[in-house]
Design a protein around this motif. Structure first.
Motif, short mmCIF file in Angstrom:
data_model
loop_
_atom_site.label_atom_id
_atom_site.label_comp_id
_atom_site.label_asym_id
_atom_site.label_seq_id
_atom_site.Cartn_x
_atom_site.Cartn_y
_atom_site.Cartn_z
N ARG A 1 30.98 46.26 55.76
CA ARG A 1 32.41 46.02 55.59
C ARG A 1 33.11 47.28 55.11
N TRP A 2 34.32 47.48 55.59
CA TRP A 2 35.12 48.64 55.21
C TRP A 2 36.32 48.16 54.40
N GLY A 3 37.16 49.08 54.04
CA GLY A 3 38.33 48.72 53.24
C GLY A 3 37.99 48.40 51.80
N VAL A 4 36.94 49.04 51.27
CA VAL A 4 36.52 48.71 49.91
C VAL A 4 37.56 49.13 48.89
N ARG A 5 38.32 50.19 49.19
CA ARG A 5 39.36 50.61 48.25
C ARG A 5 40.44 49.53 48.12
N ARG A 6 40.85 48.95 49.23
CA ARG A 6 41.86 47.88 49.17
C ARG A 6 41.31 46.69 48.39
N LEU A 7 40.05 46.39 48.60
CA LEU A 7 39.42 45.28 47.88
C LEU A 7 39.47 45.54 46.37
N LEU A 8 39.13 46.77 45.97
CA LEU A 8 39.12 47.11 44.55
C LEU A 8 40.54 47.17 43.99
N TRP A 9 41.50 47.57 44.80
CA TRP A 9 42.88 47.56 44.32
C TRP A 9 43.37 46.13 44.06
N ARG A 10 42.92 45.19 44.87
CA ARG A 10 43.27 43.78 44.58
C ARG A 10 42.64 43.36 43.26
N ARG A 11 41.42 43.76 43.05
CA ARG A 11 40.76 43.46 41.77
C ARG A 11 41.52 44.11 40.62
N SER A 12 41.95 45.33 40.82
CA SER A 12 42.75 46.03 39.82
C SER A 12 44.02 45.27 39.47
N ALA A 13 44.69 44.77 40.50
CA ALA A 13 45.97 44.07 40.29
C ALA A 13 45.79 42.82 39.43
#
Length: 383
Positions: A98-110
Motif C-alpha cells: 500500500r502507498w500513501g502512508v504519509r496521508r495515512l499518518l497525517w490523518r492519525r496526526s489530525a
C-alpha cells in the motif's frame, strides 16, 4: 452460548499478534506519567521546580525519588515508543503493497491533535497528545530518511535540549496558574487556550530526538525481537539509566532540601543536565523493559497480561488519568490541590494507574479495544 469476538480493522494489528515489549513498556510507563503530572497541581506558599517546599521528611524522600527516576524520564520513552509505532505502521503498509502512508499518518496526526486539544481544554492543560500529533505531522518527512540522517537529527535535537535557558527551571512560585486550576468554567477555556497551543507547538522540539531514535529502532524491530539484540539493549539500559540517575542528582538533592540553590547560571546548567540525561533514561527504561520481555517470554501471568492490556489501550488509559486530575484538583470540583501533599498525590497517581490497569484488563477479557484506540484506527485507516 455466544462468544464475543473482536472486529479486526484493516491495517490494525490484532492484540495476539503484537510484540510483548512495546505494550509492556507503554502500560508500565503510564504509572510514571501519572506520577510526573500530579504534583504540579499542588498549592503551597513556596513551590520550587513544581514541588511544594513545606512538606515532611517523607515528602522530601518522595520528591527525590520522583525527580531521580520519573521526572523528564517517562515522556522521552513515550516519544521513542511513538516513533517505534510509526515505523511499524510504515512497515506494515509497505508489506501489504500500500502507498500513501504519509496521508495515512497525517490523518492519525489530525485525530491526535483534535483529541489532545479537547483534553487540554476540558480536563488537563498539560496534555501531550496534541504535541505528538504536531510531531507526527512534521515527522512523516523523516520516515524514509536513511538511518544516518535519523540519528543525526536525534543527536542535534538532544544537543539543542541540552542548552541552558532561564525558562528551564522555576526557582520559586506560589503554585499552579489559572490554566492548571481554572477558577470557573469561563476561565477554563480562556486561560487554557494559549497554554494548550504553546505545548502543542513547542512540545515536539523536546520529543523529536526520541521520536527519531524510535523510528530507527522500529526499522530493526529491536523491541519486537529483543532476544536478537540483548547486548545492545543491556548497554542502553545500563548506560541510559546510569546517566539519568547521576544527572538528576543536582536537581533532585536541591528539590529534596538536601542542598541549597546555586546561582541562576549554575541552576540552569543543572536543569539542562537533568533534562538531557532524562532523555537517555527514557531510552534506558525502554531497553530494560524489552529485556524483561525476553525473560518473561510466553510465561505471562495475570499481572503482566493486565499491564500489557493497558499498553494496548494506552491512549484511553492516559485520558482516564486526565479526567481524574480534573475531578480531584479543579477548584469548582473537589479542589484538593491545597489539601494533598507530594506523598498523597503520588499515592493518588499509583491508585489511578492501578484502576486503569483493571479497566484495561476487563476490556481485554471482553475482547474490546480502547474507545480512543478504535477512534484513531477508524480515522487513520478510514474503516
Amino acid at each position: 452460548m455466544s462468544i464475543r469476538t473482536e472486529v479486526r480493522l484493516p491495517g490494525a494489528t490484532e492484540p495476539a499478534e503484537r510484540a510483548l515489549g512495546p505494550d509492556l513498556a507503554r502500560g508500565f510507563m503510564l504509572l510514571f506519567i501519572a506520577l510526573a503530572n500530579t504534583h504540579f497541581f499542588l498549592r503551597s506558599p513556596v513551590v520550587f521546580g513544581g514541588y511544594p517546599q513545606d512538606g515532611t521528611p517523607v515528602d522530601a524522600g518522595v520528591i527525590w525519588l520522583l525527580t531521580t527516576f520519573v521526572d523528564g524520564r517517562a515522556f522521552p520513552m513515550f516519544g521513542l515508543l511513538f516513533g517505534y509505532g510509526v515505523a511499524q505502521i510504515v512497515r506494515r503498509q509497505q508489506e501489504r503493497g500500500r502507498w500513501g502512508v504519509r496521508r495515512l499518518l497525517w490523518r492519525r496526526s489530525a485525530v491526535l491533535v483534535v483529541v489532545g486539544l479537547a483534553d487540554a481544554m476540558l480536563f488537563f492543560v498539560g496534555d501531550i497528545l496534541a504535541a505528538y500529533g504536531v510531531l507526527l505531522f512534521a515527522g512523516v518527512w523523516l520516515i524514509f530518511w536513511k538511518d544516518r540522517w535519523l540519528l543525526a537529527v536525534a543527536v542535534a535535537f538532544l544537543a539543542l535540549n541540552a542548552v541552558p535557558s532561564d525558562d528551564l527551571f522555576t526557582i520559586s512560585r506560589t503554585g499552579p496558574d489559572a490554566a492548571m486550576l481554572p477558577p470557573d468554567l469561563a476561565g477554563m477555556f480562556t486561560d487554557r487556550i494559549p497554554a494548550a497551543l504553546f505545548i502543542a507547538a513547542l512540545g515536539p522540539i523536546g520529543f523529536l530526538c526520541p521520536f527519531a531514535v524510535g523510528l530507527w529502532a522500529g526499522r530493526r524491530r529491536i523491541l519486537e525481537r529483543p532476544e536478537q539484540h540483548r547486548r545492545l539493549l543491556a548497554i542502553v539500559a545500563a548506560g541510559g539509566l546510569g546517566a539519568a540517575v547521576l544527572g538528576a542528582q543536582p536537581i533532585a538533592l536541591l528539590l529534596a532540601g538536601v542542598t541549597t540553590a546555586p546561582d541562576q547560571p549554575a541552576l540552569n546548567w543543572s536543569a539542562a543536565l537533568h533534562s538531557t540525561t532524562g532523555t537517555l533514561g527514557g531510552f534506558g527504561y525502554a531497553a530494560l523493559i524489552a529485556l524483561l520481555a525476553v525473560r518473561l517470554g510466553r510465561r505471562r501471568g495475570p499481572v503482566t497480561e493486565a499491564i500489557v492490556a493497558t499498553g494496548q489501550r494506552s491512549m484511553s488509559c492516559y485520558l482516564m488519568q486526565s479526567v481524574t486530575w480534573a475531578v480531584v484538583f479543579t477548584p469548582f470540583l473537589l479542589d484538593l490541590s491545597g489539601t494533598l501533599t507530594v506523598t498523597t498525590t503520588a499515592l493518588l497517581a499509583a491508585v489511578t494507574w492501578a484502576v486503569t490497569v483493571l479497566i484495561a484488563d476487563r476490556m481485554r477479557r471482553a475482547g474490546r479495544r480502547g474507545p480512543f484506540e478504535t477512534l484513531v484506527r477508524r480515522v487513520t485507516y478510514r474503516r
